[in-house]
Design an enzyme around this catalytic site. Structure first.
Site, PDB file in Angstrom:
ATOM      1  N   ASP A 113     100.453  36.364 -24.607  1.00  0.00           N
ATOM      2  CA  ASP A 113      99.120  35.749 -24.577  1.00  0.00           C
ATOM      3  C   ASP A 113      98.848  35.026 -23.261  1.00  0.00           C
ATOM      4  OD1 ASP A 113      99.085  36.726 -27.153  1.00  0.00           O
ATOM      5  OD2 ASP A 113      98.410  34.859 -28.073  1.00  0.00           O
ATOM      6  N   SER A 115      93.522  31.471 -28.689  1.00  0.00           N
ATOM      7  CA  SER A 115      92.832  30.211 -28.382  1.00  0.00           C
ATOM      8  C   SER A 115      93.773  29.181 -27.767  1.00  0.00           C
ATOM      9  CB  SER A 115      92.175  29.640 -29.646  1.00  0.00           C
ATOM     10  OG  SER A 115      93.138  29.429 -30.663  1.00  0.00           O
ATOM     11  N   SER A 116      95.004  29.110 -28.250  1.00  0.00           N
ATOM     12  CA  SER A 116      95.932  28.099 -27.717  1.00  0.00           C
ATOM     13  C   SER A 116      96.331  28.411 -26.280  1.00  0.00           C
ATOM     14  CB  SER A 116      97.174  28.002 -28.610  1.00  0.00           C
ATOM     15  OG  SER A 116      97.833  29.250 -28.692  1.00  0.00           O
ATOM     16  N   ALA A 117      96.604  29.686 -25.987  1.00  0.00           N
ATOM     17  CA  ALA A 117      96.968  30.056 -24.613  1.00  0.00           C
ATOM     18  C   ALA A 117      95.790  29.843 -23.671  1.00  0.00           C
ATOM     19  CB  ALA A 117      97.429  31.509 -24.557  1.00  0.00           C
ATOM     20  N   PRO A 158      87.294  31.425 -31.436  1.00  0.00           N
ATOM     21  CA  PRO A 158      87.627  30.765 -32.701  1.00  0.00           C
ATOM     22  C   PRO A 158      89.108  30.447 -32.785  1.00  0.00           C
ATOM     23  CG  PRO A 158      86.354  32.778 -33.085  1.00  0.00           C
ATOM     24  CD  PRO A 158      86.760  32.783 -31.651  1.00  0.00           C
ATOM     25  N   VAL A 159      89.430  29.238 -33.249  1.00  0.00           N
ATOM     26  CA  VAL A 159      90.824  28.850 -33.428  1.00  0.00           C
ATOM     27  C   VAL A 159      91.369  29.523 -34.688  1.00  0.00           C
ATOM     28  CG1 VAL A 159      92.374  26.917 -33.908  1.00  0.00           C
ATOM     29  CG2 VAL A 159      90.533  26.660 -32.239  1.00  0.00           C
ATOM     30  N   GLY A 160      92.561  30.087 -34.569  1.00  0.00           N
ATOM     31  CA  GLY A 160      93.190  30.694 -35.735  1.00  0.00           C
ATOM     32  C   GLY A 160      92.774  32.121 -35.998  1.00  0.00           C
ATOM     33  N   ALA A 161      92.021  32.727 -35.087  1.00  0.00           N
ATOM     34  CA  ALA A 161      91.538  34.094 -35.298  1.00  0.00           C
ATOM     35  C   ALA A 161      92.450  35.141 -34.661  1.00  0.00           C
ATOM     36  CB  ALA A 161      90.122  34.230 -34.740  1.00  0.00           C
ATOM     37  N   GLY A 162      93.529  34.702 -34.023  1.00  0.00           N
ATOM     38  CA  GLY A 162      94.434  35.645 -33.367  1.00  0.00           C
ATOM     39  C   GLY A 162      93.945  36.115 -32.017  1.00  0.00           C
TER      40      GLY A 162
END
Length: 333
Positions: free
Chosen positions: A165, A121-123, A114-118
């Site tokens: 990350d 996701s971006s890494a 999930p994006v924004g869940a810590g």
């Protein structure tokens, strides 16, 4: 002559901070682990000289997003989707700098993170993009080099990044981090369940709030940060030496209490933390910046019960495990 591929699929795992979030900003250590919840990037050569991105599923809560040719179709939060695409573009640019190959590239993204869940996701997107495109173009990179380029991607897009990350997600397993240095910790199978609150905390804002509290009440707050650093080192000793699951769970519980004292937990996070302990978890705490996002529960032999408890308490359970493998090539064609 290099024999280029026509299509490559790579994947990268997500991550959790086991111990040490926030205190790491003040020179204390942290322990992070990759988790076997993955992002997949399929890279394919195009005859025309352009980059094409297709997002099949990037797990942005409340967002439907798809790309076709030069058109973008989306509902809900454009910002979160655009942020992910920024990581993809920068990652591709970094790889293309390493080669004189003149080709277009088509990228297809799908993700279970999930994006924004810590959960990194971006890494994961950056690392999987770097791995797939470099393999596609015949550039040999080690997993550590992929993590370093992933860090460079984050620095470019976010403006700041510790590199935790992208590095732990590139090399896999568990890492001990302090003052910009990484050391891999022997792998441990830790049965965990994640609980997702469904909301996202603002990392920058939370870091600033903790800084303000430290400045206003240093005599009270600085011992908390120092205790968090000591706790990380005790956790490392337990993981590297004679393994003590009960002690590890206790340290997780203490770490959550210290994070709550710093002011970064929320009712939603703590509801999930205490529900999982009642259901038999040996330890549980928030993971990441707080203010929303996820917690995790360490629950040997009680994963099903803990998952149910998270759901009953209003969260979304995510079953996963510590990933021994970091970035990997899934398919070559």
């Amino acid at each position: 002559m290099v024999d280029y591929m026509d299509k490559v699929t790579a994947s990268a795992p997500g991550k959790i901070i086991l111990f040490g979030e926030h205190s790491v900003v003040y020179g204390k250590p942290a322990i992070a682990a990759s988790i076997d919840t993955r992002t997949f990037i399929e890279a394919e050569r195009l005859e025309e000289d352009r980059i094409k991105i297709e997002a099949n599923d990037i797990k942005v809560p409340g967002l439907t997003l798809s790309f076709k040719e030069d058109q973008i179709f989306m509902e809900a939060d454009y910002g979160k989707a655009a942020e992910i695409l920024g990581y993809v573009k920068k990652a591709v640019d970094l790889v293309l700098k390493e080669t004189d190959v003149d080709t277009g590239i088509s990228l297809s993204i799908s993700s279970d993170i999930p994006v924004g869940a810590g959960l990194g996701s971006s890494a994961a997107v950056a690392n999987a993009t770097i791995a797939s495109v470099s393999e596609l173009l015949g550039i040999n990179l080690t997993n550590r080099e992929i993590g370093e380029l992933g860090h460079e991607t984050e620095l470019s897009v976010q403006g700041n990044s510790s590199g935790i990350d992208p590095m732990v997600q590139a090399i896999g397993g568990l890492i001990y981090y302090k003052d910009g240095n990484f050391k891999q910790i022997p792998f441990r199978k830790l049965p965990i369940v994640l609980g997702y609150t469904g909301s996202k905390g603002n990392t920058g804002k939370l870091v600033e709030e903790v800084k303000k509290r430290l400045e206003e009440d240093p005599e009270v707050m600085e011992p908390i940060v120092k205790s968090m650093g000591n706790l990380v080192d005790q956790s490392r000793e337990s993981l590297e030496g004679k393994f003590d699951s009960e002690k590890l769970g206790r340290l997780m519980n203490i770490n959550h209490g210290l994070l709550s004292a710093l002011g970064v937990s929320t009712k939603e996070l703590s509801d999930l933390v205490y529900a999982t302990r009642t259901a038999g978890a040996l330890g549980s705490k928030l993971t990441g910046a707080g203010g929303g996002g996820c917690m995790y529960a360490y629950c040997p032999g009680r994963c099903d019960e803990v998952s149910t408890a998270i759901e009953v308490a209003g969260g979304t359970p995510i079953s996963t495990k510590i990933a021994k493998e970091g970035v990997r090539i899934e398919k070559r064609e």
